[in-house]
Design a protein around this motif. Structure first.
Motif, short mmCIF file in Angstrom:
data_model
loop_
_atom_site.label_atom_id
_atom_site.label_comp_id
_atom_site.label_asym_id
_atom_site.label_seq_id
_atom_site.Cartn_x
_atom_site.Cartn_y
_atom_site.Cartn_z
N ILE A 218 0.82 -1.21 0.00
CA ILE A 218 0.00 0.00 0.00
C ILE A 218 0.85 1.26 0.00
O ILE A 218 0.55 2.22 -0.71
N ASP A 219 1.94 1.26 0.78
CA ASP A 219 2.68 2.50 1.02
C ASP A 219 4.12 2.48 0.51
O ASP A 219 4.95 3.28 0.92
N ARG A 220 4.43 1.56 -0.41
CA ARG A 220 5.80 1.51 -0.94
C ARG A 220 5.78 0.78 -2.28
O ARG A 220 4.77 0.21 -2.69
N ALA A 221 6.93 0.81 -2.95
CA ALA A 221 7.06 0.09 -4.22
C ALA A 221 7.36 -1.38 -3.96
O ALA A 221 7.88 -1.76 -2.91
N MET A 222 7.02 -2.22 -4.92
CA MET A 222 7.30 -3.64 -4.80
C MET A 222 8.80 -3.92 -4.89
O MET A 222 9.51 -3.26 -5.66
N THR A 223 9.26 -4.89 -4.12
CA THR A 223 10.64 -5.34 -4.24
C THR A 223 10.73 -6.31 -5.43
O THR A 223 9.71 -6.87 -5.86
N PRO A 224 11.94 -6.54 -5.97
CA PRO A 224 12.07 -7.50 -7.08
C PRO A 224 11.50 -8.88 -6.77
O PRO A 224 10.80 -9.46 -7.62
N PRO A 225 11.75 -9.49 -5.58
CA PRO A 225 11.12 -10.78 -5.30
C PRO A 225 9.60 -10.70 -5.30
O PRO A 225 8.92 -11.63 -5.75
N GLU A 226 9.04 -9.60 -4.78
CA GLU A 226 7.59 -9.43 -4.78
C GLU A 226 7.05 -9.34 -6.21
O GLU A 226 5.98 -9.88 -6.50
N LYS A 227 7.78 -8.67 -7.08
CA LYS A 227 7.36 -8.57 -8.48
C LYS A 227 7.33 -9.95 -9.13
O LYS A 227 6.40 -10.27 -9.89
N ALA A 228 8.35 -10.76 -8.85
CA ALA A 228 8.39 -12.12 -9.41
C ALA A 228 7.22 -12.94 -8.88
O ALA A 228 6.55 -13.66 -9.64
N PHE A 229 6.98 -12.85 -7.57
CA PHE A 229 5.88 -13.60 -6.96
C PHE A 229 4.54 -13.15 -7.54
O PHE A 229 3.67 -13.96 -7.86
N PHE A 230 4.39 -11.85 -7.69
CA PHE A 230 3.16 -11.28 -8.26
C PHE A 230 2.94 -11.80 -9.69
O PHE A 230 1.83 -12.21 -10.05
N ALA A 231 4.02 -11.81 -10.49
CA ALA A 231 3.92 -12.27 -11.87
C ALA A 231 3.51 -13.74 -11.93
O ALA A 231 2.66 -14.13 -12.75
N PHE A 232 4.09 -14.56 -11.07
CA PHE A 232 3.73 -15.99 -11.07
C PHE A 232 2.31 -16.22 -10.59
O PHE A 232 1.62 -17.13 -11.06
N LEU A 233 1.86 -15.40 -9.63
CA LEU A 233 0.47 -15.52 -9.19
C LEU A 233 -0.49 -15.21 -10.34
O LEU A 233 -1.51 -15.89 -10.52
N ILE A 234 -0.17 -14.18 -11.11
CA ILE A 234 -1.01 -13.83 -12.27
C ILE A 234 -0.98 -14.96 -13.30
O ILE A 234 -2.03 -15.35 -13.84
#
Length: 364
Positions: free
Chosen positions: A124-140
């Protein structure tokens, strides 16, 4: 992947969401075994177990993501729809033997649940970290693959027609996405640990403000920003008067309560963006941005008056006092140490004049 997440839970802080993800993949093991048994044995019961396990696994994954994001977790909000879907699976497979319904109900629900999980992962209050971006992409990808399974199930019209597409998506896409999602989840856990270690290196464990190292790092940025924009910056060094006597007479627990209470008072007194750190012992440093020496002294005067009214466990009332030394950033100052030298002199002056006062470096 279950073993990897279990190791991550055991060695990376025993966080609750990691345990939930471990349980999710453990149920996933059951799902794949039941799916294989159902395929080779042509067992409707095994296919019911497969569908139920997939729903439970996806629900645990979603719950773990909400736990990590510090979002409210309403178990019934997950359990109730999951139970309804599981009943629908049992009816579709056990009573009607309808593989089309089976192939549509489960992937549709899991796909939507994974989309909700991806949304919960977004900070909510910050940018995604690279691991979070990877996890987000795999969830999608996971969600899209599940929805593709649901769509492909609508083409199954006979015993063989349309099944090849469904099975290709299931056998070629899903294992890769399962592994990718788990690996990215482990990377998220490792990234959280690294962030936690960085925070511990920069923060004082007792008062939870910056330590000397963290204060110096923050000061270099604050000084550079003040020079870049031509804005004032002031450093305040302060400590508790008679802190050694408090420790000697009332014990170190009382001293710890005094330090924590004083730190919280300093945090509440300054604005967002100002910097508070513990320099060692009972000595604290504050960097007040967009504040000249007099403005900083006015803020500290209010703090000085409030210190005497702090009510803390194990600390006798009306025994706390504090002294403050203030120094403004000068054109010749290159580092924090240049400001510290003058603020220390001002603090020494306050002590020499009787303590419990605010002194400005260079002031009469």
């Amino acid at each position: 992947m279950t073993i990897a997440l279990a190791i991550a839970f055991a060695h990376f802080g025993r966080q609750r969401h990691v345990l939930t993800w471990t349980a999710s993949y453990a149920v996933g093991v059951l799902q794949w075994l039941a799916n294989a048994a159902g395929f080779f044995l042509q067992s409707a019961a095994m296919f019911i177990v497969t569908g139920t396990a997939l729903v439970v696994s996806a629900s645990l994954l979603a719950i773990g993501i909400r736990q990590r994001s510090s979002r409210r977790v309403n178990i019934m909000a997950f359990a109730a729809p999951a139970a309804i879907v599981c009943i629908m699976i049992a009816v579709a497979i056990g009573f009607f033997g309808n593989q089309v319904l089976q192939g549509m109900i489960i992937p549709t629900y899991v796909g939507l649940l994974l989309l909700v999980s991806a949304a919960s992962l977004w900070p909510i209050d910050r940018a995604m970290t690279p691991p979070e971006k990877a996890f987000f992409a795999f969830l999608i990808l996971f969600a899209l693959c599940q929805l593709a399974l649901a769509v492909s199930a609508t083409f199954i019209r006979s015993a063989s027609e349309g099944k090849d597409l469904y099975r290709n998506i299931l056998s070629l896409g899903m294992p890769t996405i399962y592994v990718g999602t788990a690996v990215s989840a482990v990377l998220v856990v490792a990234g959280d640990l690294a962030q936690q270690l960085r925070s511990q290196m920069r923060h004082d464990p007792l008062t939870e403000v910056l330590n000397r190292r963290g204060l110096e790092e923050a000061a270099s940025q604050a000084i550079a920003q003040a020079r870049r924009h031509g804005r004032p910056l002031s450093l305040v060094i302060c400590d508790l008067d008679g802190f050694k006597a408090l420790n000697d007479n009332h014990g170190h627990i009382a001293g710890d309560h005094a330090l924590k209470g004083f730190a919280q008072l300093l945090i509440l007194a300054v604005r967002r963006g100002d910097i508070v750190g513990r320099m060692g012992g009972d000595e604290f440093g504050l960097l007040l941005q967009d504040s000249d020496a007099q403005a900083a002294a006015d803020v500290m005067e209010r703090v000085r008056l409030e210190v005497a009214h702090l009510s803390l466990p194990k600390v006798p009332e009306s025994t706390l006092r504090a002294s403050f030394g203030v120094a403004a950033l000068l054109p010749e100052d290159l580092t924090l140490e240049d400001m510290v030298h003058r603020a220390d002199e001002a603090l020494y002056s306050a002590k020499k004049l009787g303590k419990n006062r605010v002194s400005i470096a260079g002031a009469a």
